[in-house]
Design an enzyme around this catalytic site. Structure first.
Site, PDB file in Angstrom:
ATOM      1  N   ARG A 135       0.845  -1.198   0.000  1.00 37.17           N
ATOM      2  CA  ARG A 135       0.000   0.000   0.000  1.00 37.17           C
ATOM      3  C   ARG A 135       0.875   1.240   0.000  1.00 37.17           C
ATOM      4  O   ARG A 135       2.089   1.152  -0.197  1.00 37.17           O
ATOM      5  CB  ARG A 135      -0.948   0.011   1.210  1.00 37.17           C
ATOM      6  N   LYS A 136       0.253   2.400   0.257  1.00 34.48           N
ATOM      7  CA  LYS A 136       1.021   3.643   0.224  1.00 34.48           C
ATOM      8  C   LYS A 136       2.155   3.585   1.246  1.00 34.48           C
ATOM      9  O   LYS A 136       2.053   2.881   2.261  1.00 34.48           O
ATOM     10  CB  LYS A 136       0.125   4.845   0.499  1.00 34.48           C
ATOM     11  N   GLY A 147     -12.454  14.807   6.551  1.00 35.09           N
ATOM     12  CA  GLY A 147     -13.814  14.532   6.095  1.00 35.09           C
ATOM     13  C   GLY A 147     -14.208  13.072   6.166  1.00 35.09           C
ATOM     14  O   GLY A 147     -15.337  12.708   5.830  1.00 35.09           O
ATOM     15  N   CYS A 187      -6.190  12.334   6.023  1.00 37.44           N
ATOM     16  CA  CYS A 187      -5.273  13.176   5.244  1.00 37.44           C
ATOM     17  C   CYS A 187      -4.990  14.520   5.933  1.00 37.44           C
ATOM     18  O   CYS A 187      -3.911  15.082   5.763  1.00 37.44           O
ATOM     19  CB  CYS A 187      -5.845  13.440   3.859  1.00 37.44           C
ATOM     20  N   GLY A 188      -5.935  15.033   6.674  1.00 37.24           N
ATOM     21  CA  GLY A 188      -5.716  16.301   7.393  1.00 37.24           C
ATOM     22  C   GLY A 188      -5.070  16.091   8.747  1.00 37.24           C
ATOM     23  O   GLY A 188      -4.943  17.029   9.530  1.00 37.24           O
TER      24      GLY A 188
HETATM   25 FE1  SF4 Z   1     -10.976  11.463   3.836  1.00 34.74          FE
HETATM   26 FE2  SF4 Z   1      -8.589  12.202   2.903  1.00 34.74          FE
HETATM   27 FE3  SF4 Z   1     -10.811  12.629   1.462  1.00 34.74          FE
HETATM   28 FE4  SF4 Z   1     -10.320  14.046   3.671  1.00 34.74          FE
HETATM   29  S1  SF4 Z   1      -9.147  14.090   1.776  1.00 34.74           S
HETATM   30  S2  SF4 Z   1     -12.244  13.162   3.106  1.00 34.74           S
HETATM   31  S3  SF4 Z   1      -9.375  12.511   5.005  1.00 34.74           S
HETATM   32  S4  SF4 Z   1      -9.906  10.659   2.031  1.00 34.74           S
END
Ligand code: SF4
Length: 518
Positions: free
Chosen positions: A181-182, A437, A442-443
């Site tokens: 994976r990553k 989200g 990722c944030g």
């Molecule tokens: Fe989820 Fe990453 Fe998309 Fe944000 S950018 S909603 S954390 S997959």
């Protein structure tokens, strides 16, 4: 040096379906297909199984589902030349509706691209030594580093040559383009952990060791960090690594991941699970079998964590020169601003622009007698070196404006929450607030003082956007991920709940106590 892949003898009936796409076609082959076939024959000609490999080209399908793509561009170590920045600005203007987002891995991200645009984008990037390839996908992604490398008064040594060496070795290397994976690597000798070492799959952190009576500067090595739904802090190997041996260690660790990482359940395929299951002692033994014994740990030279915030004007390692940290609200900028930053880099600085994992930007090499003129540029009203308390420390992922996995909108929402808090809460210390989200992280909400994860909640009127809240994350010495609070807060109540939470902390904190210790 590379090691022969030994994972191919796995029982195919147990592999996840993604492994079959990768066996059928190396992820890197999708780049050729995009250029020679799909960009000519159009969006409708792309089969679903190939969409799964687009990530290797640095490309994802975006929301809304109108045939548009998001593209991530690698910025190794977060250092861009002004010439590269101008090309990025123009590409954003030509194809990306002017939007440029700075990501939490020092990359930049475009939206609204079309398949027909890809060959021209790839060519124009290549012409200035840049690439989108492997910015995503099951491969070594952008090498994250100290954005001040080379000019940093708080680094042990300049890590630029090692970031560049890693980038040259791993980018496009088919020995390592099919990982489970990553895979995320950082290299930094900044003593304030400016590359967030503990959340990486593999990180090199500042260290020193006395060898034959001489102090040698080098790295310690952490493995197996990662965020998402089950976050792990990276663990330290018992080794001291001279900079010139760092790549050998990286190849060894990456080989172990490639050959022993889990390919059965995809959500279990990150290096962090292999390190957790083997334990760090076994991981150490296995790496020694590949690369030989290394010297044992030296002195750890990380003294704290700056969370990659550099706002303001600060002296560099050479007298008379300064770096200027600018706030990019929630990491979102645009083509015109990028062009202006390139102009400022040439006019006032050393011709470079630096991106940070806190989604911000720096200009470096600004002579003492040019600082005032730079600060008077109109753009620095918005991308200010003196941002308001909450806006300065708010990070957000892409969210459902463009991300297919998102449950809620995050970027504009996060910006509005930061504005609200700056209006309603006075506090004498920065509080880092991160928005994501969905659980993918990722944030990087896990490392925040206050992390918010988008979700939904049932109300008499139907399902509405809501957030889970977690508090108390930190990295560096004493690193820990934040802890979830009970309950879920409807999105229209988040501002007031955060204001109450922060004011409660302000009232009851003890002298010297920080938010993550409260
Ligand atoms: Fe989820 Fe990453 Fe998309 Fe944000 S950018 S909603 S954390 S997959």
């Amino acid at each position: 040096m590379a090691y022969e892949a030994v994972w191919m003898d796995r029982d195919p009936s147990k592999l996840n379906k993604f492994e079959f796409y990768k066996m059928e076609k190396d992820g890197l082959d999708i780049i050729r297909d995009i250029v020679e076939k799909y960009s000519k024959e159009g969006f409708a000609s792309i089969p679903q199984e190939d969409f799964n490999l687009f990530k290797w080209a640095g490309v994802y399908q975006q929301k809304p589902n109108t045939g548009h793509f998001m593209m991530r561009i690698r910025i190794p170590g977060g250092v861009l030349t002004s010439a590269q920045a101008r090309v990025l600005a123009q590409l954003g203007r030509d194809y990306g509706r002017d939007l440029i987002d700075v990501t939490t891995r020092q990359a930049i991200q475009y939206h609204w691209l079309e398949i027909e645009h890809m060959p021209d984008i790839f060519n124009r990037l290549e012409a200035v030594g840049m690439s989108a390839f492997e910015a995503c996908g099951d491969c070594p992604r952008t090498i994250v580093g100290n954005p001040l490398a080379g000019v940093d008064p708080n680094e042990l040594f300049d890590t630029t040559p090692w970031v560049d060496e890693f980038e040259r070795f791993f980018l496009g290397n088919r020995d390592f383009s099919n990982l489970p994976r990553k895979y995320k690597i950082s290299i930094s000798s900044n003593i304030y952990n400016s590359a967030n070492a503990e959340i990486q799959c593999l990180s090199f952190t500042p260290a020193s060791k006395t060898i034959d009576g001489q102090e040698v500067l080098g790295f310690h090595v952490l493995v197996g960090g990662g965020l998402s739904a089950k976050p792990h802090l990276a663990k330290r190997l018992d080794m001291f690594v001279r900079p010139e041996e760092a790549l050998k260690v990286a190849i060894g660790v990456t080989t172990l991941f490639r050959d022993h990482g889990y390919r059965e359940k995809r959500h279990y395929a990150r290096l962090k699970y292999l390190v957790a299951e083997w334990g760090i002692e076994k991981f150490q033994e296995e790496i020694a079998k590949l690369i030989g014994e290394m010297p044992s740990l030296g002195d750890d030279r990380t003294v704290g964590w700056n969370a990659a915030y550099f706002d303001g004007v600060h002296p560099q390692n050479k007298p008379g020169l300064n770096y200027v940290g600018l706030n990019v609200p929630v990491g979102r900028t645009n083509s015109d601003e990028f062009d202006l930053l390139a102009d400022y880099a040439d006019k006032y600085g050393d011709g470079t622009i630096r991106t940070t994992v806190s989604q911000n930007i720096m200009l470096t090499g600004v002579a003492d007698d040019k600082v005032d003129a730079l600060l008077n540029e109109p753009l620095l009203q918005r991308l200010t070196p003196n941002p308001n308390r909450f806006m300065s420390r708010t990070v957000s992922c892409t969210g459902n404006e463009f991300c297919n996995l998102a449950i809620v909108e995050t970027k504009e929402y996060a910006r509005r929450i930061a504005l609200y808090l700056d209006e309603h809460v006075q506090i004498d210390e920065p509080i880092r607030i991160h928005f994501i989200g969905c659980p993918n992280g990722c944030g990087q909400k896990h490392v925040a003082d206050i992390g918010l994860q988008g979700s939904l909640v049932k109300t008499p009127e139907g399902m509405v956007d809501a957030y889970d809240i977690a508090v108390g994350g930190t990295l560096g010495p004493g690193a820990k991920y934040n802890t979830a609070l009970k309950g879920r807060v409807k999105s229209d109540q988040v501002g007031s709940v955060l204001a109450q939470l922060i004011l409660h902390y302000k009232e009851y904190r003890e002298s010297g106590e920080s938010f993550h210790r409260f």
